[in-house]
Design a protein around this motif. Structure first.
Motif, short mmCIF file in Angstrom:
data_model
loop_
_atom_site.label_atom_id
_atom_site.label_comp_id
_atom_site.label_asym_id
_atom_site.label_seq_id
_atom_site.Cartn_x
_atom_site.Cartn_y
_atom_site.Cartn_z
N ASP A 395 -7.80 4.75 -43.46
CA ASP A 395 -6.55 4.95 -44.19
C ASP A 395 -6.70 4.45 -45.63
O ASP A 395 -7.33 3.40 -45.87
CB ASP A 395 -5.40 4.20 -43.50
N LEU A 396 -6.13 5.18 -46.54
CA LEU A 396 -6.24 4.85 -47.95
C LEU A 396 -5.75 3.43 -48.26
O LEU A 396 -6.30 2.72 -49.12
CB LEU A 396 -5.44 5.87 -48.78
N ASP A 397 -4.73 2.99 -47.50
CA ASP A 397 -4.15 1.66 -47.75
C ASP A 397 -5.17 0.54 -47.54
O ASP A 397 -5.08 -0.51 -48.18
CB ASP A 397 -2.95 1.43 -46.82
N GLU A 398 -6.13 0.75 -46.64
CA GLU A 398 -7.12 -0.29 -46.37
C GLU A 398 -8.11 -0.44 -47.52
O GLU A 398 -8.75 -1.49 -47.66
CB GLU A 398 -7.86 0.01 -45.06
N LEU A 399 -8.28 0.61 -48.31
CA LEU A 399 -9.13 0.50 -49.49
C LEU A 399 -8.36 -0.12 -50.67
O LEU A 399 -8.94 -0.80 -51.52
CB LEU A 399 -9.66 1.88 -49.90
N LEU A 400 -7.04 0.11 -50.69
CA LEU A 400 -6.23 -0.38 -51.82
C LEU A 400 -6.09 -1.89 -51.83
O LEU A 400 -5.70 -2.47 -52.85
CB LEU A 400 -4.84 0.28 -51.79
N VAL A 401 -6.36 -2.55 -50.68
CA VAL A 401 -6.23 -4.02 -50.64
C VAL A 401 -7.40 -4.71 -51.33
O VAL A 401 -7.36 -5.91 -51.58
CB VAL A 401 -6.12 -4.53 -49.18
#
Length: 541
Positions: A395-401
Motif C-alpha cells: 500500500d502506498l501509505d506504507e511507503l509514505l511513512v
C-alpha cells in the motif's frame, strides 16, 4: 504298553504333576497325551485312518475312536476316513453329506518306539504351552521395570534370571561402565518381548529413556498419581540426562517434587543409574520458552524458531557459548533430543554479523535494481522491505511513512519496482523457452515465470513432467539419515512454496491431464474445510 485300568489314573496324575512343575494348564498336558496316543494308534491301524483319543478327565480312561465323514460319491478319495451316502446307510438312519460316523476301536499295545514317539509329542506340546505362558506373561509387562539376578555373561550380553524365564541385556543397552558378576541383583526396563522358535525372547534395557521415567514414577508419588507428568526425557546414559516435567496442580512445584527433600528422590534415581547427572526442567507448551529452560545452566539472549524446518536458532553471550554447547556438545545435544528440534547456537557477535550481511545484501539489491543511492536503499531496508515485490505491491501509505518520501516519490519507487519485476519475468520466460519449456507448463496456473525457469533448468519442461513430481521435490523437506536431519532442497523452495501448495499444484496438474478424477479429491477437500470450520467454531466458543 496297553492303557489298562491300573495305569489310567496315572495319566491324570502325571498330567497334573507336569502342569504344576511347568505352571501350565493340566488340560493342555492331557490334550498332548491324547494326540500322542492317537499318533501311536495310527501307526498300528494305518496312517490314513482318522483315529482320535479322548481321555476322561475324572477316571483317566482313554477311549479310542475311528471317525469317518460322509461325502458325495465323486468326492470319495480316502476309503479309510470317508464313506459315501450309500455306505453310510448301513450304519446311520438318514445320513447327510458332512455327517460323521464314529465307532470305538480297541486300545493299542504301544511298543517301545511308539511309546518314545508319544513321549516326544507330549514333551513338545508341554514345551510349546510353557513358551506361550511365558510370552503372554511378559508381553503385558513391556514398558515396566523388573528385578532379576545375573546368571552369566555371553559376548558382552548379560543373561538375567527374571523368575519364570530369562531376559537378555544387550551390550548396547548397558550403562557404559557397569560390570556384572553371576548372582548380582539387577533392575532393568522390559523394552520388547518377541515370540521366536527357541522361545519368547525378553529384551531388557538400562539405557532407554523410559527406564528413567519409570524410576521417577517409583520414587515420586505425584508422578504415579498423575499429578505430575514427565513430558520428555533425553539421556546420555551414565553421564547426563534432562527430563521435562509439568504439574497439573498449581500448588505443587514439579521440579521440587521430583528433587525431593534434600534431593532424596532424585538421588535415589542417580544412584540406580551409576551417578548419571539429571537436570529436571519445567515443561512449557511454548517451545522457545521450553528450549531456554532446556539449555540450562546457560543463559539465552534470543530464540528464533522455524517450525516448518523444525529448527531453532539460539543466541547466547560470548562467555556462555561453551556452557550452552557443553562438553563434547552434550548440553545442546540433550536439549535437541528433549525438544525434538535441531538447534543452532551462535554468539551475539555472530548473530550481529549475520544480520549486517543480510542488511547489506538487501541494500545492494535496491541500489542495483531501483537505481537508488545507498542511503535511500538503507532507509527501505530499515523499514522492513526485503524484496522488490514488497515495494511494488505494498500500500502506498506504507511507503509514505519513510522520511523524505512523498506521494510522487512513492509512486516512482513502485513503478521502478514493477518495471524491474516485469523485465525479470520476461527474461526468465525467454530462458525457459530456450531450455525447452512447453506452453502447457508455462500457462499452468500457480507457476510464475521464474518458477518455470527453475523447473526447466532441472529438466521439468512439460505439464506431464510436473505432474510426476512429488510435493517434497518441489517444496523441499528434511530426511533423517543415521539419526541426523538432512536438508532436501526443493526445486521451488527458494520461491517459498509450502508443502501444501506444492501438493495442491501437482494434484491440479494430474486432474488437467486426466490422471485423477476430480470427484476423488473433492470429498477430501470438503472434509478439510469442515475440520477448519469446526476448529474456528471451537476457538470462538
Amino acid at each position: 504298553m496297553a492303557i489298562t485300568s491300573a495305569n489310567q489314573l496315572e495319566l491324570l496324575q502325571t498330567a497334573e504333576a507336569v502342569a504344576r512343575e511347568k505352571m501350565i494348564d493340566p488340560g493342555l498336558v492331557v490334550e498332548a497325551m491324547e494326540e500322542s496316543l492317537a499318533r501311536a494308534a495310527k501307526s498300528r491301524y494305518g496312517s490314513e485312518m482318522d483315529i482320535r483319543v479322548k481321555i476322561d478327565r475324572k477316571t483317566g480312561r482313554a477311549t479310542f475312536t475311528r471317525v469317518r465323514t460322509v461325502v458325495a460319491d465323486e468326492e470319495l478319495e480316502n476309503y479309510q476316513s470317508e464313506l459315501t451316502v450309500k455306505q453310510a446307510k448301513q450304519y446311520m438312519a438318514d445320513p447327510q453329506i458332512g455327517d460323521t460316523f464314529v465307532e470305538e476301536v480297541p486300545p493299542v499295545e504301544m511298543g517301545r518306539i511308539a511309546a518314545q514317539s508319544a513321549k516326544q509329542v507330549i514333551l513338545q506340546k508341554v514345551r510349546e504351552a510353557e513358551r506361550d505362558r511365558q510370552f503372554n506373561e511378559f508381553k503385558d509387562r513391556v514398558g515396566t521395570i523388573i528385578n532379576g539376578v545375573v546368571k552369566r555373561e555371553e559376548y558382552g550380553n548379560v543373561i538375567v534370571d527374571i523368575g519364570t524365564g530369562e531376559g537378555i541385556l544387550r551390550r548396547n543397552e548397558k550403562i557404559g561402565r557397569e560390570a556384572y558378576r553371576p548372582n548380582d541383583r539387577i533392575r532393568c526396563f522390559i523394552k520388547d518381548v518377541r515370540r521366536e522358535t527357541r522361545g519368547p525372547q525378553v529384551f531388557l534395557s538400562r539405557t532407554a529413556p523410559e527406564f528413567m521415567s519409570e524410576l521417577f514414577k517409583m520414587e515420586v508419588p505425584e508422578i504415579y498419581d498423575g499429578i505430575i507428568e514427565i513430558k520428555a526425557v533425553a539421556r546420555d546414559p551414565g553421564s547426563r540426562a534432562k527430563i521435562g516435567v509439568i504439574s497439573y496442580d498449581s500448588s505443587i512445584d514439579p521440579v521440587g517434587a521430583c528433587v525431593g527433600m534434600r534431593g532424596s528422590r532424585v538421588q535415589a534415581v542417580v544412584n540406580e543409574l551409576q551417578g548419571e547427572k539429571i537436570d529436571i526442567i519445567p515443561w512449557s507448551d511454548d517451545m522457545p520458552t521450553f528450549l531456554v529452560n532446556a539449555l540450562q545452566p546457560a543463559e539465552v539472549t534470543k530464540v528464533v524458531l522455524d517450525e516448518d524446518a523444525e529448527r531453532i536458532e539460539v543466541v547466547v553471550p560470548e562467555e556462555q557459548l561453551s556452557l550452552a554447547i557443553g562438553r563434547r556438545g552434550q548440553n545442546v545435544r540433550l536439549a535437541s533430543q528433549l525438544t525434538g528440534l535441531d538447534i543452532d547456537i551462535m554468539t551475539e557477535a555472530e548473530e550481529s554479523a549475520r544480520r549486517q550481511k543480510e542488511f547489506e545484501a538487501r541494500t545492494k539489491l535496491f541500489v542495483d535494481k531501483l537505481d537508488l543511492d545507498e542511503f535511500f536503499a538503507q532507509l527501505l531496508v530499515s523499514e522492513g522491505f526485503t524484496n522488490l515485490e514488497e515495494v511494488a505491491y505494498v500500500d502506498l501509505d506504507e511507503l509514505l511513512v519513510i522520511d523524505g518520501v512523498d506521494e510522487d516519490t512513492a509512486k516512482e519507487l513502485q513503478a521502478r519496482a514493477a518495471d524491474c519485476l516485469e523485465a525479470e519475468a520476461k527474461a526468465a520466460l525467454d530462458h525457459a523457452r530456450q531450455l525447452g519449456a512447453e506452453d502447457s507448463l508455462i500457462e499452468f496456473d500457480g507457476l510464475t515465470p521464474q518458477m518455470v525457469e527453475a523447473l526447466a533448468e532441472d529438466g521439468v519442461k512439460t505439464l506431464e513432467d510436473f505432474a510426476t513430481c512429488a510435493d517434497w521435490e518441489l517444496a523441499g523437506g528434511w530426511t533423517t539419515v543415521n539419526g541426523e536431519r538432512v536438508k532436501d532442497e526443493g526445486l521451488l523452495e527458494k520461491f517459498e512454496v509450502s508443502l501444501e501448495e506444492a501438493q495442491h499444484m501437482v494434484m491440479n496438474a494430474r486432474v488437467l491431464l486426466g490422471w485423477v478424477d476430480p470427484s476423488e479429491i473433492e470429498p477430501e477437500e470438503e472434509e478439510a474445510a469442515a475440520e477448519d470450520e469446526d476448529g474456528a467454531e471451537e476457538s470462538e466458543a
